[in-house]
Design an enzyme around this catalytic site. Structure first.
Site, PDB file in Angstrom:
ATOM      1  CB  ALA A   1     128.755  44.307  23.976  1.00 48.43           C
TER       2      ALA A   1
ATOM      3  CG  HIS B   1     146.772  56.197  -2.435  1.00 56.64           C
ATOM      4  ND1 HIS B   1     147.019  57.066  -1.397  1.00 56.64           N
ATOM      5  CD2 HIS B   1     146.629  56.963  -3.565  1.00 56.64           C
ATOM      6  CE1 HIS B   1     147.036  58.305  -1.866  1.00 56.64           C
ATOM      7  NE2 HIS B   1     146.804  58.260  -3.181  1.00 56.64           N
TER       8      HIS B   1
ATOM      9  CG  ASP C   1     129.159  43.986  31.612  1.00 55.52           C
ATOM     10  OD1 ASP C   1     130.176  43.760  30.915  1.00 55.52           O
ATOM     11  OD2 ASP C   1     128.333  44.881  31.337  1.00 55.52           O
TER      12      ASP C   1
ATOM     13  N   GLY D   1     132.780  59.431  31.087  1.00 57.47           N
ATOM     14  CA  GLY D   1     133.221  58.174  30.494  1.00 57.47           C
ATOM     15  C   GLY D   1     132.650  57.996  29.100  1.00 57.47           C
ATOM     16  CE1 TYR D   2     135.359  52.957  25.535  1.00 55.11           C
ATOM     17  CE2 TYR D   2     136.228  54.430  27.205  1.00 55.11           C
ATOM     18  CZ  TYR D   2     136.432  53.436  26.270  1.00 55.11           C
ATOM     19  OH  TYR D   2     137.683  52.924  26.047  1.00 55.11           O
TER      20      TYR D   2
ATOM     21  N   GLY E   1     129.545  62.424  34.794  1.00 52.95           N
ATOM     22  CA  GLY E   1     130.437  61.332  34.399  1.00 52.95           C
ATOM     23  C   GLY E   1     130.964  61.524  32.990  1.00 52.95           C
TER      24      GLY E   1
ATOM     25  CD  GLU F   1     129.551  55.948  22.914  1.00 52.89           C
ATOM     26  OE1 GLU F   1     130.595  55.309  22.695  1.00 52.89           O
ATOM     27  OE2 GLU F   1     128.434  55.389  23.037  1.00 52.89           O
TER      28      GLU F   1
END
Length: 509
Positions: free
Chosen positions: A364, A488, A356, A225-226, A223, A230
């Site tokens: 979250a 800056h 969810d 995905g996120y 997989g 990670e």
């Protein structure tokens, strides 16, 4: 009598049904409520009962109490914060940071004149730091419950009526918690794959990947995905050879395609390997390691991959089974998500759902917003969450953050838009710190200049994105951002320059 003894005595009486009646048992439970946060009275009705103490649930409980509503929160884990805090967002970010520090020490310090004779990973210490962060934060939420007078019940809650939740407590008893309004906030669980049994040792979910006792020589991630990327980054930085197997033709399919291509190239430079359009057809964990049989998604010759650990990261499923939803008639869709209206109300009066377990991004921070809005509706106020304006972040290095529409979505909708870009290679702060990989990309309506989407790949993209989130929520134009003075030298100047490039021309490229 000691607190532990009182709790054990009461649990014994309740479980053995030795009290004179169920009502007496509940009175006995209530008489001990001052001694144990884990129990609440069934004889007193709450204004709000929240099932689930994750980001959506605990935030909803606190907000309800702040609005003057008598509130109880039920959590089966025994610690608050849900998957996110205990085995998700927080521990993963701890390991991402620790592993990045090690990677910097071994790959970048010398370029800055910092020379080390040797650097080594102390994995137990790294895990201890992660666990300490989690422990401190979970205790912090308990403190917030106490501060806001939220009753905390530790146990598994199940609906027995639209106004009653039966709780099997962690201490062995059972109590019934009554509420005028019940919010289901039970979150999600790891999505399983057919034929793959997760043992959290050699075949692991994200939970197991956060607690490995040694660094695997070879790690296969199923997989792209996120979560998979990670966790793959964590162990890759620490020395694992990481291969990501993905059925789809692209990594993170919801990401803007142009940003995604740059992101994948960046991960490949970090020696992460990708097998896209690839299907897992078999797993053999009978030996010392794990053997994966894969084949092209469209069909073809099979090959075998070997690894010390396999991480199954194929998404998440709503946790709605075993809650008694069918008993009271709460409607769900074909994947188990609870159907709600724009006030988070289910088809059963007095029963709500957030996070969810309902349609929308499984994030979250989205769940937290759901929780606040839902409680505001219950309290007679107005709540609002726009899922099209919820940011998403991949916490790798560089990070990728986005809000609003991708260019592919804009095209599909037939929108007339302009695109402005600015690379961090032209940003003075990024060059000064020798961390200039990345880009800012802005999409804006061609006629009105209203910002449609912002996508950032940068070391701290997860922080930079919120100026864009604010802008999109207030229907700002790219010129609005461009004409705001940015300090800056900062990384955020890249966002300003991309905005200038969107409605006119950038200065520094």
């Amino acid at each position: 009598m000691a607190l532990a003894s009182l709790a054990r005595r009461r649990a014994y009486l309740l479980s053995r049904n030795l009290s004179n009646s169920p009502a007496d048992a509940l009175k006995y439970s209530f008489s001990l409520s001052n001694f144990s946060r884990g129990f609440a009275s069934g004889s007193e009705e709450n204004d709000v009962v929240v099932i689930g103490g994750g980001p959506g649930g605990y935030v909803a409980a606190i907000k309800a109490a702040q609005l003057g509503l008598k509130t109880t929160c039920i959590e089966k884990r025994g610690t608050l914060g849900g998957t996110c805090l205990n085995v998700g967002c927080i521990p993963s970010k701890a390991l991402l940071h620790s592993s990045h520090m090690y990677h910097e020490a071994t790959h970048s310090f010398a370029n800055h004149g910092v020379k080390l004779s040797s650097v080594e990973v102390d994995l137990p210490a790294m895990m201890a730091q992660k666990d300490k962060a989690v422990s401190n934060l979970t205790r912090g939420i308990e403190g917030l419950f106490k501060k806001n007078k939220v009753t905390y019940v530790k146990g598994y809650g199940k609906l027995i009526s639209p106004s009653e939740v039966s709780v099997d407590t962690l201490e062995g008893g059972n109590t019934v918690v009554k509420g005028k309004n019940i919010i289901i906030a039970t979150g999600s669980d790891v999505k399983s794959l057919p034929g793959i049994t997760i043992d959290e040792k050699r075949i692991v979910s994200s939970t197991g990947a956060l607690a490995l006792s040694e660094i695997p020589k070879k790690l296969i991630v199923i997989g792209a995905g996120y979560i998979g990327l990670e966790m793959g980054s964590v162990w890759g930085r620490l020395g694992s050879e990481v291969t990501v197997v993905e059925f789809a033709p692209d990594i993170v399919p919801t990401m803007d395609a142009e940003i995604r291509k740059q992101f994948q190239r960046s991960l490949e430079k970090q020696k992460m390997k990708f097998m896209l359009k690839t299907k897992v057809v078999g797993v053999d964990a009978s030996g010392n390691g794990v053997k994966l049989t894969v084949e092209p998604a469209a069909g073809g010759d099979q090959t075998t991959l070997e690894a010390d650990v396999v991480l199954v990261s194929a998404g998440r499923s709503p946790f709605t089974s075993g809650l008694g939803l069918d008993k009271i008639g709460v409607e769900t869709d074909k994947v188990g998500r609870i159907l709600v209206n724009d006030r988070f109300a289910t088809n059963v009066a007095g029963v709500y759902a957030i996070g969810d377990v309902i349609p929308g991004p499984m994030l979250a921070h989205k769940a937290e917003e759901d929780g606040v809005a839902c409680v505001e509706f219950i309290a007679g106020k107005h709540g609002h969450v726009d899922y099209d304006k919820v940011p998403g972040v991949v916490y790798t290095h560089p990070e990728v953050a986005s809000v609003g529409k991708t260019e592919e979505q804009a095209k599909a909708l037939g929108l007339n838009y302009r695109v402005g870009k600015f690379p961090f290679l032209a940003n003075s702060r990024a060059k000064a710190i020798d961390n200039a990989e990345g880009i800012v990309k802005i999409l804006a309506d061609k006629e009105t200049d209203k910002i449609l989407g912002v996508h950032i790949m940068a070391p701290n993209a997860g922080e930079l994105i919120h100026e864009a989130v604010l802008a999109i929520n207030y229907d700002a134009s790219s010129e609005d951002i461009a004409r705001v003075c940015h300090a800056h030298p900062t990384m955020s100047e890249a966002l300003k320059e991309a905005a200038m490039a969107t409605y006119d021309k950038a200065i520094h490229i």
